[in-house]
Write a protein that holds these residues in place. Structure first.
Motif, mmCIF file in Angstrom:
data_model
loop_
_atom_site.group_PDB
_atom_site.id
_atom_site.type_symbol
_atom_site.label_atom_id
_atom_site.label_comp_id
_atom_site.label_asym_id
_atom_site.label_seq_id
_atom_site.Cartn_x
_atom_site.Cartn_y
_atom_site.Cartn_z
ATOM 1 N N ALA A 87 -6.018 -2.863 1.476
ATOM 2 C CA ALA A 87 -5.060 -1.756 1.519
ATOM 3 C C ALA A 87 -5.760 -0.403 1.479
ATOM 4 N N THR B 91 -6.220 -5.229 -2.626
ATOM 5 C CA THR B 91 -6.356 -3.800 -2.883
ATOM 6 C C THR B 91 -7.466 -3.202 -2.020
ATOM 7 N N ILE C 148 -2.969 -2.921 -6.039
ATOM 8 C CA ILE C 148 -1.735 -2.449 -5.430
ATOM 9 C C ILE C 148 -0.581 -3.238 -6.045
ATOM 10 N N CYS D 49 0.864 -1.178 0.000
ATOM 11 C CA CYS D 49 0.000 0.000 0.000
ATOM 12 C C CYS D 49 0.899 1.226 0.000
ATOM 13 N N MET E 128 -3.143 7.147 -4.087
ATOM 14 C CA MET E 128 -2.714 5.763 -3.899
ATOM 15 C C MET E 128 -2.114 5.238 -5.196
#
Length: 170
Positions: A160, A157, A65, A41, A48
């Motif tokens: 995260a 993902t 991610i 992350c 992000m």
């Protein structure tokens, strides 16, 4: 209980188990054993870091991610650092363990260790042969909205993004 491998590949193997669940009657179960993976992350300036790549199993591109599979007995943190550098070119001074995500516990033991990156610096991106991935920086709130709308479905993902939001990383 018996456990018989019926197929072995480079990344996973398929097994046929005979189990005795509560109630005493034996039952057959088909499961997949997998080495596992690791992901990172990364949030910088409220955005992000995600990787857009085509997933053959799904027949479409996904946003995820940076992550990859653990090589044999490799430490998941080492895997996470390697995948972060290979897929994004980023190098983290420190990776903080966040969580373990199990995507399909009904038939697969694959678990992904997820880390939060701290102290980022630019390095050299080095994708694996045959790997195609675009790095995109998405506002964290937009990532969380995409999770809520079902547009991002990848479990690591989702974990995260929600963790980053609850930790006020964005």
């Amino acid at each position: 209980m018996s456990d018989r491998a019926v197929w072995r590949g480079a990344i996973f193997s398929a097994h046929l188990l005979e189990v005795a669940p509560p109630g005493g009657r034996r039952a057959a179960r088909e499961i997949v054993r997998h080495h596992g993976g690791a992901g990172v992350c990364v949030v910088r300036d409220g955005r992000m870091c995600l990787v857009r790549q085509y997933r053959v199993a799904l027949g479409r591109a996904t946003l995820e991610i940076p992550a990859g599979k653990v090589d044999g007995q490799e430490d998941p943190a080492v895997c996470a650092a390697r995948e972060l550098r290979e897929e994004t070119g980023l190098v983290a001074d420190n990776l903080e363990f966040l969580a373990r995500s199990v995507g399909s516990p009904g038939f697969c033991d694959e678990a992904t260790s997820i880390y939060i990156a701290h102290g980022l610096r630019e390095g050299e991106r080095c994708l694996d042969e045959g790997e195609f991935a675009d790095v995109v920086w998405v506002p964290l709130d937009d990532v969380v909205d995409a999770v809520a709308a079902g547009l991002i479905q990848d479990s690591k993902t989702i974990v995260a993004a929600l963790a980053a939001k609850t930790r006020n990383l964005g």
